[in-house]
Design an enzyme around this catalytic site. Structure first.
Site, short mmCIF file in Angstrom:
data_model
loop_
_atom_site.label_atom_id
_atom_site.label_comp_id
_atom_site.label_asym_id
_atom_site.label_seq_id
_atom_site.Cartn_x
_atom_site.Cartn_y
_atom_site.Cartn_z
N TYR A 145 47.91 -26.26 15.53
CA TYR A 145 49.33 -26.12 15.13
C TYR A 145 49.79 -24.68 15.27
O TYR A 145 50.79 -24.39 15.95
CB TYR A 145 49.51 -26.60 13.68
CG TYR A 145 50.80 -26.12 13.04
CD1 TYR A 145 52.04 -26.58 13.50
CD2 TYR A 145 50.80 -25.19 11.99
CE1 TYR A 145 53.24 -26.13 12.92
CE2 TYR A 145 51.98 -24.73 11.41
CZ TYR A 145 53.20 -25.20 11.88
OH TYR A 145 54.37 -24.76 11.32
N THR A 173 56.42 -19.62 11.92
CA THR A 173 55.63 -19.70 10.69
C THR A 173 54.71 -18.49 10.55
O THR A 173 54.29 -17.89 11.55
CB THR A 173 54.78 -20.99 10.73
OG1 THR A 173 53.75 -20.91 9.74
CG2 THR A 173 54.08 -21.20 12.08
N ASP A 174 54.37 -18.17 9.31
CA ASP A 174 53.41 -17.08 9.07
C ASP A 174 52.01 -17.43 9.60
O ASP A 174 51.18 -16.54 9.78
CB ASP A 174 53.34 -16.73 7.58
CG ASP A 174 52.89 -17.88 6.68
OD1 ASP A 174 52.74 -19.02 7.17
OD2 ASP A 174 52.67 -17.63 5.47
N GLU A 175 51.79 -18.72 9.87
CA GLU A 175 50.44 -19.13 10.30
C GLU A 175 50.06 -18.55 11.66
O GLU A 175 48.89 -18.51 12.02
CB GLU A 175 50.32 -20.66 10.29
CG GLU A 175 50.62 -21.21 8.91
CD GLU A 175 50.25 -22.66 8.69
OE1 GLU A 175 49.34 -23.17 9.36
OE2 GLU A 175 50.89 -23.29 7.81
N LYS A 181 52.58 -22.85 17.79
CA LYS A 181 53.75 -22.10 17.32
C LYS A 181 53.72 -20.67 17.88
O LYS A 181 54.75 -20.12 18.26
CB LYS A 181 53.80 -22.08 15.79
CG LYS A 181 54.04 -23.42 15.13
CD LYS A 181 55.40 -24.04 15.40
CE LYS A 181 56.53 -23.30 14.73
NZ LYS A 181 57.84 -24.01 14.92
#
Ligand code: NAD
Ligand code: TYD
Length: 360
Positions: free
Chosen positions: A161, A136-138, A165
């Site tokens: 989260y 994810t870009d997060e 990741k």
């Protein structure tokens, strides 16, 4: 025939990926390993129940014996890891399961793949195998008012989260750097579309507005997300599987940045018009206490996947959001079933204590 071991395909993006792949290719087989957590819904796969190219296996990516036996039995060409705990608010409420599934589960899959694909004596890998981590870009953290995430942006995750990741991504990188394991990592922006669990912004707002419930906007609602229609994400993952250069990371996004409040107002306007319901209006919006550590802005630079693999998004936001709203309206029973039981309890704990900003 190409065999894919794909994890987490009873969830939102995995479900779309299986449908996308089965519609696109005839000569493939997808082994779908999913633990069926609150976010996994076998009903999403009902229409392909009798398709012999899809094999559903109920199990956990942390289960060593099971994952080893699946790799031994089916000899997959690709392992694509979608399975994860995926909701930021849940990670803030309870981070441990995010470490177990997202970090330890990924490391287990890497290790089992290595056991099956690596010849330690020769230091060689079986030809044609690849591990793809759906990230994810997060993991890049938050942007200011300008700039974009590129593949070389330093990892700077904030939530439990995104930290889990990012940790998983680093293990995938470590398996590549240490053992030369063939891998790719994809980092996509926020997805939307059908089958998304209604704890996430778009389906939650559609469901609440339809039922004349308050629309809980965190803080000022000016946080920006870069929204991509889920099929465009699936198309990108397929292209990375086919053509991604070994060891590379690919950012996926369609330059579609919108503030949350814009998304909520769009949903209100579309629903009011479709249902001819004057009770669906902006008075339903309720600004509530902000998410802890809330990332202000995400924005992806997709130049690499565009130039190297020829990917481009096919669905504009204007088309995608209408298709999405229409799907949720046509599938009210699906929504009712997933919002009953455990999810309902979760909703109450997540929002009951959130202070309304207007009450301050
Ligand atoms: P989701 O929560 O809808 O689905 C997750 C699926 O994984 C569910 O079917 C669940 O049952 C399964 N699962 C959870 N723990 C498991 C375990 N231990 N073993 C086996 N299966 C397990 O998530 P999603 O939105 O479809 O996201 C899929 C992947 O894409 C995740 O890795 C997520 O980090 C990533 N991603 C999501 C978005 C997004 O906007 N939703 C954007 C970029 C990347
Ligand atoms: P979400 O769909 O949870 O995705 P992510 O946090 O992974 O980006 O949330 C999208 C944005 O919407 C995020 O900025 C948080 C915000 N949001 C709300 O304002 N209200 C809500 O009830 C939810 C679930 C999210």
């Amino acid at each position: 025939m190409i065999t894919y071991l794909v994890t987490g395909c009873a969830g939102f993006i995995g479900t779309t990926f299986v449908h996308y792949m089965l519609a696109k290719y005839t000569d493939i087989r997808i082994i779908n390993l999913d633990a069926l957590t609150y976010a996994g819904n076998l009903e999403n796969l009902k229409d392909i129940e009798s398709d012999e190219r899809h094999v559903f296996v109920h199990g956990n990516i942390c289960d060593k014996e099971l994952t080893a036996s699946l790799i031994a039995k089916y000899d997959p060409d690709f392992i694509i890891n979608f399975a994860a705990e995926s909701h930021v608010d849940r990670s803030i409420a309870g981070p441990e399961i995010f470490v177990t599934t997202n970090v330890l589960g990924t490391v287990n899959l890497l290790q089992r793949a290595k056991d099956a694909w690596y010849d330690a004596g020769q230091k060689t890998w079986k030809k044609g195998k690849k591990f793809i981590q759906v990230s994810t870009d997060e993991v890049y953290g938050a942007l200011g008012a300008t700039g974009y995430f590129t593949e070389t942006t330093p990892l700077d995750p904030h939530s439990p989260y995104s930290s889990s990741k990012a940790s998983a991504d680093l293990f995938v990188k470590a398996f590549h750097d240490t053992y030369k394991m063939p891998v790719n990592i994809t980092r996509c922006s926020n997805n939307y579309g059908m089958w998304q669990f209604p704890e996430k912004l778009i389906p939650l707002m559609i469901n609440n507005a339809r039922n004349h419930k308050k629309l809980p906007v965190y803080g000022d609602g000016m946080q920006i997300r870069d929204w991509l229609y889920v099929e465009d994400h699936c198309k990108a993952i397929d292209m990375v599987a086919q053509g991604g250069i070994d060891g590379e990371v690919y950012n996926i996004g369609g330059h579609n940045e919108r503030p949350n409040i814009f998304i909520v107002k769009t949903i209100i306007a579309q629903l009011a018009e479709r249902l001819k319901d004057p009770q669906i209006n902006e008075s339903l919006i309720e600004h509530v206490e902000d998410r802890l550590g809330h990332d202000r802005r995400y924005g992806i630079d997709p130049a690499k996947i565009k130039s190297d693999l020829g990917w481009y998004p096919e669905t504009t936001f204007e088309t995608g959001i209408v298709k999405t709203i229409d799907w949720y309206l046509a599938n009210q029973e699906w929504m009712d079933r997933v919002t009953s039981g455990e999810y309902q309890k979760y909703y109450e704990t997540m929002y009951a204590d959130r202070e309304r900003l207007g009450d301050k």
